[in-house]
Scaffold this motif. Structure first.
Motif, mmCIF file in Angstrom:
data_model
loop_
_atom_site.group_PDB
_atom_site.id
_atom_site.type_symbol
_atom_site.label_atom_id
_atom_site.label_comp_id
_atom_site.label_asym_id
_atom_site.label_seq_id
_atom_site.Cartn_x
_atom_site.Cartn_y
_atom_site.Cartn_z
ATOM 1 N N GLU A 181 0.835 -1.209 0.000
ATOM 2 C CA GLU A 181 0.000 0.000 0.000
ATOM 3 C C GLU A 181 0.863 1.249 0.000
ATOM 4 N N GLN A 182 1.927 1.262 0.808
ATOM 5 C CA GLN A 182 2.814 2.429 0.854
ATOM 6 C C GLN A 182 3.527 2.638 -0.483
ATOM 7 N N ILE A 183 3.935 1.544 -1.116
ATOM 8 C CA ILE A 183 4.604 1.655 -2.414
ATOM 9 C C ILE A 183 3.635 2.177 -3.464
ATOM 10 N N LEU A 184 2.400 1.665 -3.459
ATOM 11 C CA LEU A 184 1.391 2.142 -4.406
ATOM 12 C C LEU A 184 1.158 3.635 -4.265
ATOM 13 N N GLN A 185 1.016 4.102 -3.041
ATOM 14 C CA GLN A 185 0.762 5.527 -2.811
ATOM 15 C C GLN A 185 1.944 6.371 -3.256
ATOM 16 N N ALA A 186 3.167 5.875 -3.022
ATOM 17 C CA ALA A 186 4.357 6.652 -3.373
ATOM 18 C C ALA A 186 4.587 6.701 -4.878
ATOM 19 N N ILE A 187 4.317 5.601 -5.572
ATOM 20 C CA ILE A 187 4.641 5.520 -6.994
ATOM 21 C C ILE A 187 3.477 5.939 -7.877
ATOM 22 N N TRP A 188 2.268 5.509 -7.512
ATOM 23 C CA TRP A 188 1.101 5.786 -8.361
ATOM 24 C C TRP A 188 0.249 6.956 -7.864
ATOM 25 N N GLY A 189 0.334 7.268 -6.568
ATOM 26 C CA GLY A 189 -0.453 8.364 -6.013
ATOM 27 C C GLY A 189 -1.622 7.845 -5.185
ATOM 28 N N ARG A 190 -2.125 8.692 -4.312
ATOM 29 C CA ARG A 190 -3.156 8.282 -3.355
ATOM 30 C C ARG A 190 -4.531 8.111 -3.978
ATOM 31 N N ASN A 191 -4.811 8.837 -5.018
ATOM 32 C CA ASN A 191 -6.182 8.857 -5.540
ATOM 33 C C ASN A 191 -6.351 8.034 -6.812
ATOM 34 N N ILE A 192 -5.410 7.138 -7.072
ATOM 35 C CA ILE A 192 -5.489 6.300 -8.264
ATOM 36 C C ILE A 192 -5.611 4.845 -7.832
ATOM 37 N N HIS A 193 -6.645 4.167 -8.330
ATOM 38 C CA HIS A 193 -6.863 2.781 -7.951
ATOM 39 C C HIS A 193 -5.989 1.863 -8.794
ATOM 40 N N VAL A 194 -5.097 1.145 -8.134
ATOM 41 C CA VAL A 194 -4.230 0.160 -8.785
ATOM 42 C C VAL A 194 -4.219 -1.082 -7.905
ATOM 43 N N GLU A 195 -4.277 -2.253 -8.522
ATOM 44 C CA GLU A 195 -4.279 -3.500 -7.767
ATOM 45 C C GLU A 195 -2.955 -3.680 -7.028
ATOM 46 N N LEU A 196 -3.021 -4.272 -5.820
ATOM 47 C CA LEU A 196 -1.813 -4.506 -5.032
ATOM 48 C C LEU A 196 -0.821 -5.409 -5.764
ATOM 49 N N ARG A 197 -1.335 -6.362 -6.551
ATOM 50 C CA ARG A 197 -0.445 -7.274 -7.270
ATOM 51 C C ARG A 197 0.426 -6.535 -8.289
ATOM 52 N N THR A 198 0.021 -5.336 -8.661
ATOM 53 C CA THR A 198 0.831 -4.550 -9.589
ATOM 54 C C THR A 198 2.226 -4.303 -9.015
ATOM 55 N N VAL A 199 2.302 -4.076 -7.702
ATOM 56 C CA VAL A 199 3.603 -3.869 -7.055
ATOM 57 C C VAL A 199 4.492 -5.087 -7.245
ATOM 58 N N ASP A 200 3.932 -6.284 -7.055
ATOM 59 C CA ASP A 200 4.719 -7.510 -7.205
ATOM 60 C C ASP A 200 5.250 -7.657 -8.626
ATOM 61 N N VAL A 201 4.428 -7.294 -9.617
ATOM 62 C CA VAL A 201 4.854 -7.378 -11.017
ATOM 63 C C VAL A 201 6.070 -6.485 -11.257
ATOM 64 N N HIS A 202 6.015 -5.245 -10.774
ATOM 65 C CA HIS A 202 7.119 -4.314 -11.017
ATOM 66 C C HIS A 202 8.354 -4.664 -10.194
ATOM 67 N N ILE A 203 8.178 -5.235 -9.013
ATOM 68 C CA ILE A 203 9.322 -5.721 -8.231
ATOM 69 C C ILE A 203 10.025 -6.838 -8.994
ATOM 70 N N ARG A 204 9.254 -7.764 -9.566
ATOM 71 C CA ARG A 204 9.859 -8.844 -10.352
ATOM 72 C C ARG A 204 10.632 -8.287 -11.538
ATOM 73 N N ARG A 205 10.041 -7.304 -12.219
ATOM 74 C CA ARG A 205 10.720 -6.702 -13.366
ATOM 75 C C ARG A 205 11.997 -5.986 -12.938
ATOM 76 N N LEU A 206 11.956 -5.283 -11.810
ATOM 77 C CA LEU A 206 13.145 -4.588 -11.305
ATOM 78 C C LEU A 206 14.235 -5.588 -10.964
ATOM 79 N N ARG A 207 13.859 -6.676 -10.292
ATOM 80 C CA ARG A 207 14.850 -7.701 -9.954
ATOM 81 C C ARG A 207 15.484 -8.297 -11.211
ATOM 82 N N ARG A 208 14.667 -8.554 -12.213
ATOM 83 C CA ARG A 208 15.155 -9.172 -13.442
ATOM 84 C C ARG A 208 16.212 -8.295 -14.121
ATOM 85 N N GLU A 209 15.997 -6.975 -14.108
ATOM 86 C CA GLU A 209 16.941 -6.058 -14.745
ATOM 87 C C GLU A 209 18.162 -5.786 -13.871
#
Length: 238
Positions: A181-209
């Motif tokens: 939740e804290q990562i979503l608010q920091a990266i996407w903003g407080r007033n934008i609805h994004v699924e929590l699993r989105t964070v896991d997807v981008h963490i995986r992509r960051l790790r891969r690179e």
């Protein structure tokens, strides 16, 4: 498609002619400059003519290149890799949305498009790219926020805009555990609805690179809590 002043340049990749007109009209009404492409081939032709600030990419496109395939090709090109991509999809299944993110998209919206929501997503992506003037370091990882350069062990690492912002966020507080939740608010903003699993997807992509074979994974997954930038005992070969 080069930027002039503060005008945001948008490349809209959509094959439906009526929707092209509707979206272009509404985006221009919001103050964006819009270039339209009707296929993957047209999109890359437009990219060769000029670099957009944001690409809005439809999932379903004619020909051999679907939206996810266009996105994967974009992310494999060092010159284009950091262009922010918002994917549009008529698919409502969460698995499909996650697949769009896995292909390299930074965000997604389900059709029919809400233009205030699309405007908010574009603005959020642009905020993620705002420049500060310092260097951030953790172990052998260096992030130059002035030039948007990332290096690890002296080698240059090309990150997409969301992975870059995520790494920058973690680098500013190494060792601290952040919830999804804290990562979503920091990266996407407080007033934008994004699924929590989105964070896991981008963490995986960051790790891969970020992690070459044999290197320790600097991102620790904290069970039931979130993520932290710190090495764990079992972080080798991340």
């Amino acid at each position: 498609m080069s930027s002039s002043g503060d005008t945001v340049q948008v490349l809209l990749v959509e094959d439906d002619a009526a929707l092209q007109v509707l979206m272009r009209y509404n985006l221009e009404k919001l103050g964006y400059t819009v270039t339209v492409a009707g296929s993957g081939a047209e999109a890359f032709a437009a990219l060769s003519a000029g670099r957009p600030d944001v690409m809005i990419l439809d999932w379903m496109l004619p020909g051999t290149q679907s939206g996810p395939e266009v996105c994967r090709r974009l992310r494999s090109d060092p010159e284009l890799k950091d262009i922010p991509v918002i994917m549009l999809t008529a698919r409502t299944d969460e698995t499909d949305s996650i697949s769009g993110l896995e292909s390299g998209a930074d965000d997604y919206l389900v059709k029919p498009v809400s233009f205030p929501a699309l405007d908010a997503r574009i603005r959020a992506l642009r905020r993620r790219l705002s420049v500060s003037y310092d260097h951030l370091r953790f172990d052998d990882i260096t992030l130059d926020t002035t030039r948007h350069h990332v290096e690890r062990g002296g080698r240059r690492i090309q990150l997409g805009p969301t992975e870059y912002r995520l790494l920058e966020f973690l680098l500013r507080a190494p060792g601290r555990v952040f919830s999804r939740e804290q990562i979503l608010q920091a990266i996407w903003g407080r007033n934008i609805h994004v699924e929590l699993r989105t964070v896991d997807v981008h963490i995986r992509r960051l790790r891969r690179e970020l992690n070459a074979p044999g290197e320790k994974d600097p991102i620790r997954t904290v069970r039931s809590a979130g993520y932290a930038l710190e090495y764990s005992a079992d972080s080798a070969d991340g």
